[in-house]
Design an enzyme around this catalytic site. Sequence first.
Site, PDB file in Angstrom:
ATOM      1  N   ASP A  60      26.439  12.481  43.375  1.00 42.81           N
ATOM      2  CA  ASP A  60      27.056  13.691  42.830  1.00 42.81           C
ATOM      3  C   ASP A  60      28.126  13.330  41.807  1.00 42.81           C
ATOM      4  O   ASP A  60      28.758  12.283  41.898  1.00 42.81           O
ATOM      5  CB  ASP A  60      27.677  14.496  43.981  1.00 42.81           C
ATOM      6  CG  ASP A  60      27.975  15.931  43.584  1.00 42.81           C
ATOM      7  OD1 ASP A  60      27.395  16.411  42.581  1.00 42.81           O
ATOM      8  OD2 ASP A  60      28.782  16.574  44.268  1.00 42.81           O
ATOM      9  N   ASN A 103      18.166  22.683  43.066  1.00 44.04           N
ATOM     10  CA  ASN A 103      18.579  22.375  41.698  1.00 44.04           C
ATOM     11  C   ASN A 103      17.814  23.152  40.636  1.00 44.04           C
ATOM     12  O   ASN A 103      18.216  23.165  39.459  1.00 44.04           O
ATOM     13  CB  ASN A 103      18.441  20.874  41.419  1.00 44.04           C
ATOM     14  CG  ASN A 103      19.513  20.040  42.075  1.00 44.04           C
ATOM     15  OD1 ASN A 103      19.322  18.851  42.326  1.00 44.04           O
ATOM     16  ND2 ASN A 103      20.664  20.638  42.387  1.00 44.04           N
TER      17      ASN A 103
END
Length: 255
Positions: A33, A81
């Site tokens: 991330d 996503n």
Amino acid sequence: MADKAEALTTGSDTDGADGGGKASPCHVAIIMDGNGRWATMRGRPRLFGHHAGARRVREIVQACPDLGVKYLTIFGFSTENWKRTQIEVAGLMSLFRSYIRKEARALRDSNVRVRFIGDRPGLDQKLRELMDELEEMTEGCTGTNLTIALNYGGRDEVARATKRLAHDVAAGRLDPESVDEETLPKYLDTCVLPDPDLVIRTSGEARISNFLLWQSAYAEYEFIDTLWPDFTKEVFAGVLENFGSRDRRFGGAKG
């Protein structure tokens, strides 16, 4: 099957090189991330950060043998996503295709066995073909086991596994009375892999984001502030050192 036999050797290894008996994780999973924020901090578009993150993957994979990590699983793209902008999603898909083309030979030459997990039908045909080719190309490799999660979600994986299990029950191939907690893992995408010992999330976020939900039941977690493009081999080694000092009791009492 060799994969299944190897996967039975789960848990941490003991590093006896220094006589200290420090445990090192056999299987490390990473939620990579912070790519977008890393780019934004530099006044660049988010995709610039994703490209920097892809380069960092190479360094971490190469570091695994020296650090004693036999299995590395990275979270490349989640089922959630797809909610991102079309530009970012298209850029990520292009990056995945480019990564496989550029890294395939180097991965094979480095003896890295590559696998992909996730809902493949949701990805474009060209990307699926490249994934298949890379898996086939590295099938005989016996070094680091690299697993890349693309279009992956833990709940989605369990749902797909349950559906396959239900089909086997309906077809008479599986006795429903025999189903226990050892049965479902055989239907998961990770059926040939040991469960992760350590899950790392970069960028300061303290959540697991639907990643390896079943497999990580007894994993140790490490949430660190470092953004993924800044996650160097040295940072990785430091996290592994912290893991070695943990007391893993798996529900038992100390001593």
